[in-house]
Design an enzyme around this catalytic site. Structure first.
Site, PDB file in Angstrom:
ATOM      1  N   THR A  92     -23.016   7.614 -38.715  1.00 31.78           N
ATOM      2  CA  THR A  92     -21.769   8.008 -38.927  1.00 31.78           C
ATOM      3  C   THR A  92     -21.669   9.487 -37.959  1.00 31.78           C
ATOM      4  OG1 THR A  92     -20.345   6.610 -40.165  1.00 31.78           O
ATOM      5  CG2 THR A  92     -19.258   8.240 -39.053  1.00 31.78           C
ATOM      6  N   PHE A  93     -22.581  10.550 -38.878  1.00 38.87           N
ATOM      7  CA  PHE A  93     -21.647  11.827 -38.430  1.00 38.87           C
ATOM      8  C   PHE A  93     -22.617  11.915 -37.169  1.00 38.87           C
ATOM      9  CE2 PHE A  93     -18.392  12.063 -40.630  1.00 38.87           C
ATOM     10  CZ  PHE A  93     -18.502  13.936 -41.231  1.00 38.87           C
TER      11      PHE A  93
END
Length: 434
Positions: A92-93
């Protein structure tokens, strides 16, 4: 960069206002209203198009084919769509930061959802870390825009709460000074629901033109949460996908109601693969726990040898075995564009999609989903839709890499091409209206 003549811009504005909208049904036929003197309607403001980048975390591209996304499917049919490859690792990040910087995680420094950095011993990056030094290896788009005088607003986006470029105070404390944030931003909270997130964007756009964001971001997380809990084929995912689609419908209707043309760029950071306790790679079954420390596990593992144990660890770890490949960081397959950053551990292992790496066997059976695998694996394919006055209608693009999204956004908001980016706008050039 997109340049329109005044006539073409006027036509684009009118086209941009024509979002699909279905008024509520009347329960009965209303009685004729009394005849009144006609009053000229107030002219509607001719609004310039804005650009809204929307992330639906964990929206695997094939979810769009399930027949439960009328709003997203309408936008795809009336605009541009594709299956998009995330950057590696498909977490995600790292991928949210790639989407707004245009460089791969190995260069922008957000190399996982959790990691350490030799420059900051004793500290550990988590998804709550907002110290600028974690984020300052690549400039995000809202910082570039703000410096160019383009107002921005971020209704959640990983890293958007960071004072980018800030420096630590020299007074012995832990504060920072300086730095650039979006003009408007919100600290992430999972308790802010989809309606509130959408309505915040709409409220910002109701402001007078001089105080109205021109580039905005919006983030939804429920599809990813459901994918982890139930796996990509679960009823929970379908419910979450339908919910996210309703939020997109609310956004589109709200824009149409205020006559606000918008170029919507709707993306996901990664897909989702089904996992199970039956598909586990247990490191302690072939490694000696005395030889290593595990700093990240799951679809991939980051491993450090304990001092003096490098040779013993390498003898048992490196190479290929069933469902697993392990490398020295300098020898990670070149196609991943990953392994040069100092934050990556000396040894890196990648599981086959659907398999999970852990030091020990799980205490109880589980089934669910996760991501972080080979970014070319079909299970990691991410959603991409673009719709608005800048885009042609009904165009399906070939798969492309998500490093190309930031250059596209630069075109839309009027920034010059970026220097030293890993992507470019080539995949979208035939998608623009001429």
């Amino acid at each position: 960069m997109i340049r329109l003549s005044l006539t073409a811009l006027a036509l684009a504005l009118l086209a941009g206002c024509a979002y699909p909208y279905t008024p509520p049904a009347l329960s009965s036929v209303a009685a004729p209203a009394p005849v009144q003197a006609s009053v000229p309607a107030a002219p509607q403001e001719a609004r310039a198009p804005v650009t809204i980048l929307v992330s639906i975390d964990g929206f695997w591209a094939p979810y769009l084919d399930r027949g439960i996304t009328p709003n997203l499917s309408r936008l795809a049919a009336g605009g541009v769509s594709a299956s998009m490859r995330p950057s590696f690792p498909s977490k995600t990040f790292p991928n949210h930061w790639t989407l707004v910087t245009g460089v791969v995680p190995d260069r922008h420094g957000i190399i996982a959802n959790g990691f350490t950095d030799p420059a900051h011993p004793g500290e550990h990056f988590t998804m709550s870390s907002d110290q600028p030094y974690w984020w300052d290896e690549a400039e995000p788009l809202w910082v570039t825009a703000e410096r160019a005088g383009i107002q921005t607003g971020t209704m959640f986006w990983p890293g958007s709460n960071v004072a980018w470029g800030a420096t630590e105070k020299d007074d012995g404390g832990h504060g920072f000074t300086g730095g650039v944030r979006p003009h408007d931003w919100q600290q992430f909270s999972k308790y802010v629901n989809d309606r509130q997130r959408v309505d915040t964007i709409l409220d910002w756009l109701r402001r007078p033109a001089a105080d109205r964001p021109h580039f905005l971001t919006l983030y939804f997380d429920e599809v990813d949460i459901a994918g982890h809990d139930g796996g990509p084929d679960s009823a929970e995912v379908n419910t979450a996908v339908a919910s996210a689609d309703q939020a997109i419908g609310r956004l589109v209707a709200g824009l149409a109601e205020m006559g606000q043309p918008a170029n919507l760029v709707i993306v996901a950071d990664h897909g989702m693969a089904a996992t199970s306790s039956d598909r586990m790679i247990v490191l302690d079954r072939f490694l000696n726990p005395a030889d290593y420390e595990l700093s990240e596990d799951g679809p991939f593992a980051m491993i450090r040898a304990k001092p003096g144990h490098e040779a013993a660890l390498e003898a048992k770890l490196l190479g290929h075995r069933d469902h697993l490949d392990c490398w020295r960081k300098s020898e990670i397959s070149a196609r991943f564009h990953y392994g040069a950053n100092a934050r990556i551990a000396p040894y890196f292992c990648l599981a086959q999609a659907g398999w999970t790496i852990a030091a020990k066997a799980p205490e109880k059976p589980f089934a669910g989903g996760t991501h972080g695998y080979d970014n070319a694996d079909p299970s990691m394919a991410a959603l991409f839709i673009a719709n608005g006055p800048a885009f042609r209608s009904g165009l399906k693009l070939a798969p492309f890499d998500n490093v190309d999204v930031a250059p596209l956004l630069r075109d839309l908001i009027g920034l010059p091409p970026g220097q030293g980016l890993d992507g470019n706008d080539a995949p979208f050039r035939r998608a623009f209206k001429r």
